[in-house]
Design a protein around this motif. Structure first.
Motif, PDB file in Angstrom:
ATOM      1  N   ALA A  24       0.836  -1.200   0.000  1.00 46.16           N
ATOM      2  CA  ALA A  24       0.000   0.000   0.000  1.00 46.16           C
ATOM      3  C   ALA A  24       0.875   1.256   0.000  1.00 46.16           C
ATOM      4  O   ALA A  24       0.633   2.194  -0.762  1.00 46.16           O
ATOM      5  N   ALA A  68      -5.691   0.887  -1.506  1.00 46.87           N
ATOM      6  CA  ALA A  68      -4.871   2.099  -1.471  1.00 46.87           C
ATOM      7  C   ALA A  68      -5.199   2.987  -2.670  1.00 46.87           C
ATOM      8  O   ALA A  68      -5.365   4.209  -2.530  1.00 46.87           O
ATOM      9  N   PHE A 104       2.280   7.273   4.908  1.00 45.73           N
ATOM     10  CA  PHE A 104       0.818   7.243   5.070  1.00 45.73           C
ATOM     11  C   PHE A 104       0.298   8.548   5.680  1.00 45.73           C
ATOM     12  O   PHE A 104      -0.718   9.085   5.238  1.00 45.73           O
ATOM     13  N   VAL A 126       1.098   4.552  -2.424  1.00 43.44           N
ATOM     14  CA  VAL A 126       0.663   5.827  -1.848  1.00 43.44           C
ATOM     15  C   VAL A 126       1.775   6.891  -1.891  1.00 43.44           C
ATOM     16  O   VAL A 126       1.516   8.080  -1.991  1.00 43.44           O
ATOM     17  N   PHE A 135      -3.655   9.349   5.383  1.00 38.87           N
ATOM     18  CA  PHE A 135      -4.252   8.126   5.937  1.00 38.87           C
ATOM     19  C   PHE A 135      -4.168   8.172   7.463  1.00 38.87           C
ATOM     20  O   PHE A 135      -3.275   8.810   8.017  1.00 38.87           O
ATOM     21  N   LYS A 162      -4.338  11.286  -0.511  1.00 43.26           N
ATOM     22  CA  LYS A 162      -5.663  10.637  -0.559  1.00 43.26           C
ATOM     23  C   LYS A 162      -6.723  11.655  -0.979  1.00 43.26           C
ATOM     24  O   LYS A 162      -6.577  12.852  -0.720  1.00 43.26           O
TER      25      LYS A 162
END
Ligand code: SF4
Lengths: 201, 460
Positions: free
Chosen positions: B351, B444, B388, B355, B393, B360
């Motif tokens: 993931a 993801a 992340f 990413v 995230f 996101k």
């Protein structure tokens, strides 16, 4: 465990396939540390609307139907191993679940607590569902001793299978713990032999 | 006589056979958690039966634990009571417990392999259907109900009818972007949710031979979703290398003698199975589910099939999807990467790689829930946490979390969630929630794009 021999009762039809144990008892009700009381939340999210009012369309809220037998669609009890699902059905008052197919773990759990899973052919299941839907007062007879199920007053009758050991347990009200404890010496011997096998490796 | 891997392990644990009835199977390791054990402890107490082999039981708290502020007392009263009960029961009975906050705490199917508790050739049970995960090591591992938990407490054995054997072979090389999760979702979509009922399933062929232990665990984990009690993969160098040196792994001479035994476990060439399936790795693409059981899966590039039966229609109605439509570009507001299927370090690496350097989508809530404390630490140590966090995230603390939504981590009613967990049942992730099962890579990508994407096109 309560002894079980045979029973004659009206039935509740639930013709959906793949009814999983998350539907039977949703996870948010698994916080209890006792076995009792799960019946209140049986099929919770089908039985009640989101606002907590009764869902009149769901069969358990349909006052034409009642009884100790649930007639369910194919692959009943799939998913989680939670025995809470069997406890919820039993606590609600069901003693027999009829389906054309049961998930493994559910079937074992049900037998272990004295709820009888009766597996019938898809054709016979259709007949039973139809009979009960058309005539909710129909009494279904489940005879464990002779292993048959029939929908009276019609002559339709079908034999069902059950492991002979489990049948004896149900009829006498024994459970597996009693049996396993009686084999304690043999189990200890097995452990010793395993030890020996390891040493002589 | 030729034997399968399953036969060899089963036969080595058989204590006794009842004529025309079940057999007594000896259990090496019994894993327990807070939700399915309290009633079993009580049963024993009521019947005044002592716990037979406490040193073969290991406990963790995972199903009902918060994934935030784990150092504080658990807020929900019932959950707190359940956790306290587990601690008390373990203490009273001399059971090793990795409670909330312990450095080895985690989802039972993540922490036990990680600690080397899970080993080839063992029999392992737990009051949880995804115990099949441990079969990745070539052990017989399966989920049991609470009455059986009590039986194992009392006798370290279970009464069982020997399941039939089944083998699924997948040969060839997996395409780019196709992960172990896609392999198992593909298999289940082909053979259905009850093809395995009554069977123990061995996964064989190049695809599994070339798979990491993490990947094998993902595959075996979902065996129960096709109805099989358990899944198994023959132990090999990959397995031995994974187990070696772990906390509870055998050491020294013991290791050598165990290793020799483990090497004898793979199915004999001539061994016969009651049922066999074979698939071609090249046919597998990134998968996603569109319905309310794990068999309702399609390649993400495909359209939802048309079937005229009431259960299928009920399912689509719940999901608010139509027959024949494509899922590509469907907006999604929730993404969950976690659960005993996909919460190991490898899942977060995949993931994170996707990413990295991306952001996101604003409307997406993306939860990352590691499978254990050790995975959580590794995420930090490998610098994945920074990736992340920068991408927006939310990295939470370990536990089952939104896989079953027993704690506060719930997906709101009506919302779609692309989830790396294993069940898309109605309301599984919260009342009225709609789950789409997928791999950590597709999850993801969904979080980044804010909608479902055709992953294969995207990667090329
Ligand atoms: S992560 Fe989900 S499937 Fe796995 S053990 Fe926890 S609740 Fe069960």
């Amino acid at each position: 465990m309560e002894k079980y021999i045979s029973l004659s009762s009206t039935a509740v039809p639930l013709p959906h396939e793949n009814v999983d144990t998350d539907q039977i008892i949703p996870a948010r009700f698994l916080k209890s540390t006792s076995r009792e009381g799960f019946g209140d939340n049986l099929f919770r999210d089908w039985r009640y609307q989101k606002d907590g009012s009764l869902n009149a369309d769901f069969v358990l809220n349909d006052n034409r139907y009642s009884g100790q037998i649930l007639i369910a669609g194919h692959n009943f009890g799939c998913g989680s191993s939670r025995e809470h699902a069997a406890w919820a059905l039993s606590d609600y008052g069901f003693k027999v679940i009829v389906s054309s197919f049961f998930a493994d773990i559910f079937k074992g759990n049900a037998l272990n607590i004295g709820v009888l899973p009766v597996q019938v052919s898809p054709a016979f299941l259709d007949v039973l569902l139809k009979t009960v839907q058309e005539h909710p007062q129909t009494k279904i007879e489940v005879n464990l001793e002779d292993q048959y199920i029939s929908g009276k007053p019609s002559e339709d009758k079908e034999h069902f299978e059950i492991d002979s050991y489990k049948k004896t347990c149900l009829i006498n009200g024994y459970d597996d713990i009693d049996f396993l404890l009686s084999k304690r010496a043999e189990i200890e011997l097995f452990e010793k032999q395993q030890e020996l096998a390891r040493v002589s490796d | 006589m030729s034997k399968t891997l399953f036969d060899k392990v089963w036969d080595a644990h058989r204590v006794h056979s009842i004529e025309n009835g079940p057999q007594i199977l000896y259990i090496d390791k019994h894993l327990i958690h807070e939700v399915t054990s309290p009633q079993a402890f009580r049963e024993l107490e009521l019947r005044e039966i002592p716990l037979f082999r406490p040193q073969q039981v290991v406990a963790t708290a995972d199903h009902n634990t918060p994934t935030k502020d784990q150092h504080l007392p658990v807020k929900d009263e019932l959950s707190r009571k359940q956790l306290t009960q587990l601690s008390e029961n373990c203490e009273k009975n001399g059971i090793r417990l990795y409670e909330l906050g312990h450095k080895y705490n985690g989802i039972v199917h993540v922490m036990a392999p990680e600690l080397g508790i899970t080993q080839p050739g063992m029999s392992i049970v737990c009051g949880d259907s995804h115990t099949s995960t441990h079969g990745a090591f070539g052990s017989i591992a399966f989920g049991i109900g609470t009455s059986q938990v009590a039986q194992v407490f009392a006798s370290q054995c279970l009464l069982l009818t020997k399941p039939k054997s089944m083998r699924i072979t997948v040969n060839g090389k997996l395409r780019k972007g196709v992960l172990p999760k896609d392999v198992i979702l593909y298999i289940i979509s082909k053979i259905g949710t009850n093809a395995g009922t009554g069977y123990f399933c061995e996964y064989a062929g190049e695809v599994f031979e070339n798979m990491s232990m993490e990947g094998r665990m993902t595959v075996c984990n979902m065996s129960i979703e096709m109805g099989a009690r358990g899944g198994m993969i023959a132990p090999d160098q990959t397995t031995f290398a994974y187990v070696k040196g772990r906390k509870f792994a055998p050491k020294g001479e013991d290791w050598e003698s165990k290793l020799a035994y483990w090497k004898s476990l793979p199915s004999d060439d001539q061994a016969e199975f009651d049922k066999e399936y074979a698939f071609d790795a090249e046919d597998i693409e990134p998968m996603i589910t569109f319905g309310t059981n794990p068999g309702m899966g399609i390649k993400v590039s495909e359209n939802i099939p048309s079937r005229d039966d009431a259960s299928f229609e009920k399912s689509l109605k719940y999901m608010d999807f139509k027959k024949g439509e494509s899922l590509i570009h469907k907006p999604v507001n929730y993404v969950f990467i976690g659960s005993c299927t996909n919460s190991r370090i490898e899942d977060f690496r995949v993931a994170a790689e996707f990413v990295k350097g991306r952001q996101k989508a604003e409307h997406v809530t993306a939860w990352l829930v590691p499978g254990s404390k050790q995975v959580e630490q590794q995420i930090e140590a490998e610098g994945l946490k920074a990736i992340f966090t920068e991408a927006g995230f939310e990295l939470r603390q370990p536990g089952c979390s939104a896989c079953l939504a027993m704690n506060e981590d719930k997906i709101p009613a009506g919302e779609y969630c692309v989830s790396t967990s294993n069940r898309n049942f109605e309301g599984r992730q919260g009342q009225g929630s709609r789950t789409l099962l997928a791999s950590p890579l597709l999850a993801a990508a969904t979080a980044i794009e804010g909608k479902i994407v055709d992953l294969t096109k995207f990667l090329n």
